[in-house]
Design an enzyme around this catalytic site. Sequence first.
Site, PDB file in Angstrom:
ATOM      1  CB  THR A  74      11.213  -5.598   2.403  1.00 24.93           C
ATOM      2  OG1 THR A  74      11.288  -4.393   1.640  1.00 24.93           O
ATOM      3  CG2 THR A  74      11.837  -5.390   3.762  1.00 24.93           C
ATOM      4  CG  ASN A 153      17.685   0.964  -4.972  1.00 23.24           C
ATOM      5  OD1 ASN A 153      18.694   0.280  -4.775  1.00 23.24           O
ATOM      6  ND2 ASN A 153      17.227   1.822  -4.091  1.00 23.24           N
ATOM      7  CB  SER A 201       9.470  -6.710  -5.329  1.00 21.59           C
ATOM      8  OG  SER A 201       8.356  -6.016  -4.843  1.00 21.59           O
ATOM      9  N   GLY A 202       6.796  -7.892  -7.099  1.00 19.38           N
ATOM     10  CA  GLY A 202       5.837  -7.693  -8.187  1.00 19.38           C
ATOM     11  C   GLY A 202       5.678  -6.258  -8.664  1.00 19.38           C
ATOM     12  CB  THR A 239      -3.682 -17.726   3.848  1.00 25.70           C
ATOM     13  OG1 THR A 239      -4.082 -18.489   4.978  1.00 25.70           O
ATOM     14  CG2 THR A 239      -4.588 -18.014   2.659  1.00 25.70           C
ATOM     15  CB  CYS A 326      12.732   2.589  -0.107  1.00 26.21           C
ATOM     16  SG  CYS A 326      12.102   1.734  -1.538  1.00 26.21           S
TER      17      CYS A 326
HETATM   18  N1  PLP Z   1      15.422  -4.078  -3.066  1.00 24.52           N
HETATM   19  C1  PLP Z   1      15.515  -3.083  -3.971  1.00 24.52           C
HETATM   20  C2  PLP Z   1      16.725  -2.994  -4.824  1.00 24.52           C
HETATM   21  C3  PLP Z   1      14.477  -2.163  -4.107  1.00 24.52           C
HETATM   22  O1  PLP Z   1      14.569  -1.183  -4.990  1.00 24.52           O
HETATM   23  C4  PLP Z   1      13.332  -2.282  -3.270  1.00 24.52           C
HETATM   24  C5  PLP Z   1      12.242  -1.295  -3.339  1.00 24.52           C
HETATM   25  O2  PLP Z   1      12.416  -0.180  -3.771  1.00 24.52           O
HETATM   26  C6  PLP Z   1      13.279  -3.355  -2.361  1.00 24.52           C
HETATM   27  C7  PLP Z   1      14.343  -4.225  -2.284  1.00 24.52           C
HETATM   28  C8  PLP Z   1      12.090  -3.565  -1.478  1.00 24.52           C
HETATM   29  O3  PLP Z   1      11.064  -4.190  -2.191  1.00 24.52           O
HETATM   30  P1  PLP Z   1       9.539  -4.114  -1.652  1.00 24.52           P
HETATM   31  O4  PLP Z   1       9.097  -2.716  -1.850  1.00 24.52           O
HETATM   32  O5  PLP Z   1       8.793  -5.085  -2.517  1.00 24.52           O
HETATM   33  O6  PLP Z   1       9.554  -4.560  -0.235  1.00 24.52           O
END
Ligand code: PLP
Length: 393
Positions: A74, A153, A201-202, A239, A326
Site C-alpha cells: 500500500t 488480486n 509486498s513481502g 529507520t 482487503c
Molecule cells: N495491491 C494488491 C494487488 C494487493 O493484493 C494488496 C494486498 O492484498 C495490496 C496492494 C496491498 O499490499 P499490502 O497489504 O502489503 O499493503
Amino acid sequence: MEKRFVYADNSATTRVCDEAVSAMMPFFTEEYGNPSSIYPFASESKKALEGARKTVADILGAIPDEIIFTGGGTEADNHAICGVARANIKKGRHIVTSAIEHHAVLHTFERLKREGFEITYVPVDENGVVTPEALSAAVKPGTTLVSIMAANNEIGTIQPIAELARIAHEAGAVFHTDAVQAAGHIAINVREMGIDMLSLSGHKFNGPKGVGLLYVKKGTLAQRFMEGGGQEKGRRSGTENVAGIVGMAKALEISVAHMEAEAVRLGALRKKLEAGILAIPHTRLTGHPENRLPGLCSCVIEYIEGESLVLMLGLNGICASTGSACSTGSLDPSHVLMAIGLPHEVAHGSLRLSLGRYSTEEDVDYILEKLPEIVKTLRAMSPVWPGNSDGTL
Ligand code: PLP
C-alpha cells in the site's frame, strides 16, 4: 473425510517460509544495530540491508540504487502514484489507471482527484484484461502517469504489461505497476518489460507482513513521500525494517527459484479445483482462462452470497475469501466483478480460493468434498434458488 484445516487464502497473505524466518532472526537479537549508525556494531545490519537490496534488484532486473524499501504494498503504491503525479504537474494533470485495481491504487487516485487531477479509468474486457487498444484510447497529451496492476488480486488475470508500458511511454507518461500479487509467482523483469515503477509486498510470497518495496527507474521524476532522517537516499525516511527486509529478500529469492515448478504444480491443483467447482450447477469461473496466476481459482456460485459461503467454509476449517480480502466489511459487490460485466446479483456469489507453497492435493480434495455440500445447504435456504427445497436442481 475428517475435519481439516485448509488454508486457501494465499492471495490475502501467506505463511512466512522457514528460510525467511531463519534469515530474519539475528536481526531481532544479536544484530540489532541501526544501519545508519557509523560504529562497527551496525555494520552487519547495514551489510544485510544492502545485500537484500542487491538480491531483490538482481531478481527484478534493476540496480540496487533503484530499490526503495517501504512498509508494504500500500505504501509503495501511494508513494509511486502521488510521487509521480505531484512532481509532474507542470507537464499535465491527467493520470490513468484501470477499473480493477486494488484499493491501495484506486483510493490514491481518488485522493488525487480531490487535489484537482483528472482521472481516466481504463475499462477491462470480460476476462479482466486491460487491452492495449483500451489504454491507447485513454492516454492523451498531458498524461503523466499510467498505473496498471500486473496481476489482479480477485480474479488472477495477468496484464500484458510490456505492451501497456510501451503505450504509456509513447504518450510521454511514467508507467507504474502494482505487482503485489504477481511478484514471486510470475516472471518480472523491469528492464525487459519497460516498467518505470513497481510495487511489491513481502507477505504475498511467503515473506513477512508490513514490508515491501518500490522500484523506481533511475531518472524518474517523483516527489519523496516521507520526511525525516533521510534514509533510502532521502526518498523514504524512517529507520529501515532490517529483519523484515532481509526476510522479504530471502522469501523472494526462494519463490523465484521454485517459480516454474510451482506454476506447474499449482496450475494442476487449480485445474482440479476448477473442474470440481464447475460440476456444481450454476457456477462459472472468472478471470482469464490461461493468462492467470497459477494458484488463484476464482469463480461465482449463483443463488448464494459469497459472505455466507466463506463463513460456512470457515466453520469447516477452510480459509477462503469473497472479492478482495482487503475490503471485507463492505457489502458492496466487488468492483472487479462489476468491471468484467457480471450482473450485480451474480457478483455477490464470488469465491476466491488461492493456493500457495503449502497447499496439497489433499487440501483440494477436502475443499471439493465440503464445497458442494455447503452450496446445497445455502441454496436450500435461498429465497431466489429456482431448484428444490433440498438445494438440488
Ligand atoms: N495491491 C494488491 C494487488 C494487493 O493484493 C494488496 C494486498 O492484498 C495490496 C496492494 C496491498 O499490499 P499490502 O497489504 O502489503 O499493503
